[in-house]
Design an enzyme around this catalytic site. Structure first.
Site, mmCIF file in Angstrom:
data_model
loop_
_atom_site.group_PDB
_atom_site.id
_atom_site.type_symbol
_atom_site.label_atom_id
_atom_site.label_comp_id
_atom_site.label_asym_id
_atom_site.label_seq_id
_atom_site.Cartn_x
_atom_site.Cartn_y
_atom_site.Cartn_z
ATOM 1 N N PHE A 177 43.017 43.825 35.429
ATOM 2 C CA PHE A 177 42.388 43.545 36.686
ATOM 3 C C PHE A 177 42.661 42.147 37.144
ATOM 4 C CE2 PHE A 177 39.857 46.361 34.233
ATOM 5 C CZ PHE A 177 39.728 47.489 34.917
ATOM 6 N N ASP A 178 42.693 42.131 38.636
ATOM 7 C CA ASP A 178 42.658 40.556 39.212
ATOM 8 C C ASP A 178 41.188 40.407 39.232
ATOM 9 O OD1 ASP A 178 43.258 38.492 40.710
ATOM 10 O OD2 ASP A 178 42.798 39.496 42.723
ATOM 11 N N GLY A 179 40.652 39.279 39.670
ATOM 12 C CA GLY A 179 39.443 38.741 39.827
ATOM 13 C C GLY A 179 38.884 39.047 40.992
ATOM 14 N N ASP A 211 44.233 42.712 44.893
ATOM 15 C CA ASP A 211 43.871 42.910 46.178
ATOM 16 C C ASP A 211 44.998 42.502 47.233
ATOM 17 O OD1 ASP A 211 42.315 39.836 47.313
ATOM 18 O OD2 ASP A 211 42.954 40.135 45.419
#
Length: 304
Positions: free
Chosen positions: A158-160, A272
């Protein structure tokens, strides 16, 4: 989260299988030609799609548990008639998928909530945007050509900011630049970030992980972020405050994420920002999460 709730993943047929040929028929010749094509080829097994390996590994985890804890459902714009080919392919690969919604061209996102889905994956960006707007974790699966991770362990990265966390820090970066962002993260280091659209999905994965000894978990997670020190501290403290496990955390300080995702062996990565996704898709299966300030018109720059 209720302890008796299964982890539910909703997936579109184009994310699960390679439907590029039939989709070209739809785009070039229209709906009627598409329907004829699907019926004429319904006995031909579809090749795996970008998210196939993810689904296969998710369902395999159930075989290690006393009772199933994970369910995958199909949400498809196909009709039940044209969707027969999809279910024939599901049966061919031995995937334990029994629930589905076929909407004959309409967006299926309204069925995410009734099915109790924790995640929605689709190749249709419009459906994903609607799902996110309704408060569901959702991502647009991008075309990707990397080989599937051969390990039996499911690995999700995951990105943050704007994925696991809100985009509150990203907004400061875009308004005031890197210095303003860094100063804010230092001053707010002990204040947990608000949750982003994928917080609940990560929590659901964490619950499944707790059913196994830590060194025998069939799921491994990673945070892969462009943040670096000193902006890392707030992230660490946020996950600690949430009491949610993350197995690996990569603070890359702006380096290209793709090679690191390949080294981690991600079965899928969520980000995102479209340019990060396009880079990552050269290495691993990738889902674009069109959420937050980075996806607003005329936005520019990047921190995460």
């Amino acid at each position: 989260m209720k302890q008796d709730k299964k982890l539910v993943v909703a997936i579109s047929s184009r994310a699960l299988f390679d439907l590029d040929a039939s989709h070209r028929v739809f785009e070039e010749q229209g709906k009627e030609a598409f329907c004829r094509y699907q019926v004429e080829h319904e006995d031909e097994t579809l090749a795996p799609g970008v998210a196939f390996n993810l689904v296969k590994k998710l369902l395999a985890i159930n075989r290690q548990l006393p009772a199933p804890e994970i369910e995958v459902i199909l949400l498809s714009r196909n009709s039940a008639d044209t969707g027969l080919r999809v279910f024939n392919s599901i049966r061919h690969y031995g995937l334990e998928i029994s629930r589905a919604a076929f909407t004959s061209g309409q967006s299926p996102f309204n069925y995410i909530a009734p099915f109790g889905a924790d995640l929605f994956l689709s190749a249709n960006a419009e459906d994903v945007a609607c799902a996110l707007a309704a408060g569901h974790a959702a991502a647009t699966i991008l075309a990707s050509g990397p080989a599937a991770n051969a390990s039996e362990q499911l690995r999700i990265a995951f990105d943050g900011d704007a994925v696991l966390f809100s985009d509150e820090s990203e907004r400061i970066y875009r308004a005031g630049g890197l210095q303003a962002f860094t100063e804010n993260e230092i001053s707010e280091a002990r204040k947990p970030l608000s949750g982003g659209p994928f917080k609940a999905f990560l929590a659901a994965l964490h619950r499944i992980q707790t059913l196994f000894p830590a060194d025998q978990s069939p799921i491994r997670t990673a945070l892969v972020t462009a943040r670096g020190a000193p902006a890392h501290e707030r992230v660490v403290r946020t996950l600690r405050a949430w009491d949610i496990r993350i197995d690996e955390a990569l603070f890359l300080g702006g380096m290209d994420k793709g090679p690191f995702l390949g080294a981690f062996g991600a079965d899928i990565f969520f980000d995102d920002q479209k340019h990060h996704c396009e880079s990552a898709a050269r290495h691993v299966a990738t889902g674009h999460v069109p959420h937050g300030i980075a996806n607003h018109p005329c936005s520019a720059g990047t921190s995460d």
